[in-house]
Enzyme design. Structure first.
Site, PDB file in Angstrom:
ATOM      1  N   GLY A   1       0.781  -1.234   0.000  1.00  0.00           N
ATOM      2  CA  GLY A   1       0.000   0.000   0.000  1.00  0.00           C
ATOM      3  C   GLY A   1       0.809   1.278   0.000  1.00  0.00           C
ATOM      4  O   GLY A   1       0.320   2.331   0.415  1.00  0.00           O
ATOM      5  N   LYS A   2       2.061   1.213  -0.487  1.00  0.00           N
ATOM      6  CA  LYS A   2       2.927   2.401  -0.463  1.00  0.00           C
ATOM      7  C   LYS A   2       2.363   3.531  -1.320  1.00  0.00           C
ATOM      8  O   LYS A   2       2.269   4.678  -0.880  1.00  0.00           O
ATOM      9  CB  LYS A   2       4.330   2.021  -0.943  1.00  0.00           C
ATOM     10  CG  LYS A   2       5.017   0.989  -0.067  1.00  0.00           C
ATOM     11  CD  LYS A   2       6.385   0.610  -0.597  1.00  0.00           C
ATOM     12  CE  LYS A   2       6.323  -0.027  -1.976  1.00  0.00           C
ATOM     13  NZ  LYS A   2       5.497  -1.255  -2.010  1.00  0.00           N
TER      14      LYS A   2
ATOM     15  N   GLY B   1       8.445  -2.269  -4.320  1.00  0.00           N
ATOM     16  CA  GLY B   1       8.414  -3.316  -3.306  1.00  0.00           C
ATOM     17  C   GLY B   1       8.920  -4.642  -3.820  1.00  0.00           C
ATOM     18  O   GLY B   1       9.373  -5.482  -3.051  1.00  0.00           O
TER      19      GLY B   1
ATOM     20  N   ASP C   1      -7.965  -2.514   8.283  1.00  0.00           N
ATOM     21  CA  ASP C   1      -9.384  -2.724   8.015  1.00  0.00           C
ATOM     22  C   ASP C   1      -9.664  -4.136   7.515  1.00  0.00           C
ATOM     23  O   ASP C   1     -10.777  -4.656   7.651  1.00  0.00           O
ATOM     24  CB  ASP C   1      -9.876  -1.701   6.981  1.00  0.00           C
ATOM     25  CG  ASP C   1      -9.066  -1.733   5.700  1.00  0.00           C
ATOM     26  OD1 ASP C   1      -7.820  -1.663   5.773  1.00  0.00           O
ATOM     27  OD2 ASP C   1      -9.676  -1.839   4.605  1.00  0.00           O
TER      28      ASP C   1
ATOM     29  N   GLY D   1      40.619 -15.441 -28.378  1.00  0.00           N
ATOM     30  CA  GLY D   1      39.751 -16.231 -29.246  1.00  0.00           C
ATOM     31  C   GLY D   1      39.411 -17.544 -28.576  1.00  0.00           C
ATOM     32  O   GLY D   1      39.971 -17.902 -27.531  1.00  0.00           O
TER      33      GLY D   1
ATOM     34  N   LYS E   1      45.185 -19.378 -31.962  1.00  0.00           N
ATOM     35  CA  LYS E   1      45.925 -18.291 -31.321  1.00  0.00           C
ATOM     36  C   LYS E   1      47.395 -18.636 -31.111  1.00  0.00           C
ATOM     37  O   LYS E   1      48.298 -17.881 -31.500  1.00  0.00           O
ATOM     38  CB  LYS E   1      45.307 -17.957 -29.946  1.00  0.00           C
ATOM     39  CG  LYS E   1      43.873 -17.530 -29.971  1.00  0.00           C
ATOM     40  CD  LYS E   1      43.370 -17.190 -28.581  1.00  0.00           C
ATOM     41  CE  LYS E   1      43.479 -18.341 -27.601  1.00  0.00           C
ATOM     42  NZ  LYS E   1      42.684 -19.525 -28.010  1.00  0.00           N
ATOM     43  N   SER E   2      47.624 -19.765 -30.455  1.00  0.00           N
ATOM     44  CA  SER E   2      49.004 -20.120 -30.094  1.00  0.00           C
ATOM     45  C   SER E   2      49.863 -20.377 -31.326  1.00  0.00           C
ATOM     46  O   SER E   2      51.036 -19.988 -31.378  1.00  0.00           O
ATOM     47  CB  SER E   2      49.008 -21.358 -29.184  1.00  0.00           C
ATOM     48  OG  SER E   2      48.376 -21.072 -27.950  1.00  0.00           O
TER      49      SER E   2
ATOM     50  N   SER F   1      41.063 -15.529 -22.627  1.00  0.00           N
ATOM     51  CA  SER F   1      40.641 -14.269 -21.985  1.00  0.00           C
ATOM     52  C   SER F   1      39.225 -13.894 -22.415  1.00  0.00           C
ATOM     53  O   SER F   1      39.029 -12.963 -23.203  1.00  0.00           O
ATOM     54  CB  SER F   1      41.625 -13.131 -22.295  1.00  0.00           C
ATOM     55  OG  SER F   1      42.014 -13.106 -23.647  1.00  0.00           O
TER      56      SER F   1
END
Length: 635
Positions: free
Chosen positions: A36-37, A113, A168, A469, A475-476, A543
């Protein structure tokens, strides 16, 4: 006869004069979903006569549309202004509203909430003096109640209204009220909340909002409005008299004026006061306090000013001006509480931007000491923080910063953490203290034989070529051939291969995201040292994360880091599978395998992109050499 516009202007001026001398109270409403905020805030706006006729007419019409009983108003509609909120029935953003009574002005933040939006609640609470914690009388104290209360305590709000709402719906039961009040106070005592005012209410019906309700004859305390009008809040930082002003702007309109602009966040200052500049520690005296309205004799907390000093000293944005007899601390390693506010987990070692006051630095969490179970307040062992988790961590920054413990000063002790790639806020925190090893225990030494000297004797420019990659991309292979080529050109090189490093320097690391980050960090630091030694360094490792590759780039000077993305579709890499790793990953023998069950973040703008499905390794090497020759680093 006065013109209508003149009359309106007079009314506005009278209104402003009426309100300018009233004190301002900032408060926040928080609690679980449907407590009920929004209805409560709407009721406060309505009861304080802050609605225009057209707003009231629209409210009546909207209330009928949503099926409210004849004659009743749905006050939540005054606050839930977003279409998405009305459709979903929840508040998804922080809504700020202003209202005023004869005694006081108010700014209220209606915060979400739903647990998913806890980060928005922190935003609203960061400037609040009072927190209204709503509890549905039918449900009692919930996990979200405890979470919000814990955050309220962390942020430093010391005045709490326990609004036991929807009475209530339970027949205005005194027994229900007392039980919830007792349960909440037991928890609140554990987290240090002491100034609690419990009020039985129905925001929808108006019980105990502005007048004591006949439905709760057993309650004789304050109404909510009476409490808000009369609660006395003290800002410990302001009351201390210790001056703090983070510099936001160096004001230099001409050669005859140099001033330092910012907001006084603590204490006061006047011409002649001795001040120091942190983190440098230089001292001077205040010459003038300059504002658009003219010079001031004194500036106090909350005022935006420009200070001129009696001495010409180096001051930049982010520095803190402070009183000399009680300066803030200066450090680059801290213990802090961090609230994590995004879906992507916080990982130790990952670099983030950290904004504290007006200063932004690069920071990383070196250790998560523990996280907190908000239900039991138990300290739980952790290596990372997930969405909405709260943990105590050790932080490191890339430069010294001035700070006060958050318990003493929100402005110089609170910070946010920002993702470096998306610029999204991902965390918020409170500094506790500097770590013992911070600042003075490790000092850079002046070295005569520096990077330039090492490079000169080798006759080359040092730099890093970083190959990234997927596994099996090539890569290597390319890195080995490139090193041979560079060697044949008379260059001094060294290859840091990911597999080799994991057999030595990083043999204690696994393949979790946190371990991958640490793997890259250590390798990048070694590569930086080799660049300082004048070497050309080739790094070949998957990486997988963009943030860590960017961190590696920033360790060296501009023009000393070149990213080579060996770009190959995962299907092609898996078909090659030279080490049999994809086969093991598919069978379940390998967990957290990049590209399958662990993500790979491809570079967006690498210096060189290689496609080994169309280029041979030899062609790739020629491509890289031509690039390096073209930018002049191999001359």
């Amino acid at each position: 006869m006065a013109h209508v516009s003149d009359l309106i202007a007079e009314d506005i001026e009278l209104y402003l004069k009426t309100h300018e001398n009233k004190s301002l109270l900032r408060f926040i409403t928080c609690g679980s979903v449907d407590d009920g905020k929004s209805t409560l805030i709407g009721r406060l706006l309505y009861e304080s006569k802050m609605l225009f006729e057209d707003q009231l007419t629209q409210l009546e019409a909207d209330s009928k549309k949503v099926g409210t009983q004849a004659g009743d108003l749905d006050f939540a509609l005054l606050v839930d202004g977003l279409t998405a909120e009305r459709e979903q029935g929840i508040t998804i953003d922080v809504a700020y509203r202003f209202f005023s009574t004869d005694k006081r002005k108010f700014i209220v933040a209606d915060t979400p909430g739903h647990e998913q939006y806890t980060r928005n609640m922190i935003t609203g609470a960061s400037t609040a003096d009072v927190a209204i914690i709503l509890i549905d009388a039918r449900k009692g104290v919930l996990t979200q109640t405890r979470r919000h209360s814990y955050l309220v305590s962390l942020i430093g709000i010391r005045h709490v209204v326990l609004a036991i709402n929807k009475l209530d719906m339970v027949g205005y039961s005194e027994e229900v009220f007392n039980r919830i009040d007792h349960d909440y106070r037991v928890f609140a005592k554990k987290i240090g909340l002491q100034n609690i005012a419990a009020i039985p209410m129905s925001a929808l019906k108006g019980d105990n909002i502005t007048e004591l309700s006949r439905n709760t004859p057993w309650y004789s305390g304050d109404t909510l409005m009476s409490y808000l009008e009369n609660v006395q809040v003290e800002d410990a930082a302001e009351q201390s008299g210790v001056f703090r002003m983070p510099v936001q702007w160096v004001n230099r309109p001409n050669l005859d004026f140099r001033g330092y602009s910012g907001m006084v966040v603590r204490g006061s200052v006047k011409p002649g006061d001795a001040i120091c500049v942190l983190p440098s520690g230089r001292e001077s005296h205040v010459a003038r306090i300059v504002t658009q309205e003219g010079d001031l004799e004194t500036a106090i907390s909350g005022q935006s000013i420009t200070l001129t000093l009696t001495d010409e000293i180096d001051i930049s944005r982010g520095d803190v001006l402070a009183t000399t007899d009680s300066p803030p601390g200066v450090a680059n390693q801290f213990e802090a509480t961090v609230v994590w506010m995004t879906d992507e987990a916080m990982l130790p070692g990952r670099p983030y931007l950290m904004k504290i006051g007006t200063k932004t630095v690069t920071a990383n969490v070196s250790t998560v000491k523990h996280k907190v179970n908000v239900n039991t307040l138990e300290q739980v062992a952790a290596t990372r923080l997930e969405l909405n988790e709260i943990g105590v961590c050790n932080l490191s920054t890339d430069q010294l910063i001035a700070f006060d413990p958050y318990s003493e000063d929100r402005d110089t002790g609170g910070f946010i953490m920002i993702d470096r790639l998306t610029n999204n806020t991902v965390g918020a925190g409170m500094l506790h203290s500097a770590l013992r090893q911070s600042r003075d225990n490790s000092q850079w030494q002046n070295i005569d034989v520096n990077k330039q000297a090492h490079a000169a004797i080798k006759g080359q420019k040092p730099f890093i070529i970083w190959f990234t990659g997927l596994s099996g991309s090539g890569k290597s292979t390319i890195a080995i051939l490139l090193e041979r080529k560079l060697y044949s050109l008379g260059k001094h090189t060294y290859l840091l291969d990911g597999d080799a490093i994991r057999h030595g320097l990083n043999k204690d690391l696994g393949f979790t995201d946190a371990d991958r980050i640490e793997n890259v960090r250590r390798t990048a630091e070694v590569a930086k040292l080799m660049v300082d030694a004048g070497q050309i360094v080739l790094v070949s490792m998957i990486s997988p994360f963009s943030a860590e590759r960017e961190m590696a780039r920033e360790l060296v000077a501009q023009g000393e880091f070149f990213e080579v993305f060996v770009d190959v579709p995962i299907q092609a890499a898996e078909e090659r599978d030279p080490k049999g790793l994809y086969k093991k990953a598919r069978s379940g023998e390998l967990k957290d395998f990049t590209g399958l069950d662990s993500p790979y973040e491809a570079p967006e703008n690498p210096e060189v992109r290689i496609d080994t499905t169309t280029q041979t390794p030899e062609q790739a090497v020629e491509h890289i050499i031509n690039y390096l020759l073209g930018i002049g680093v191999l001359g």
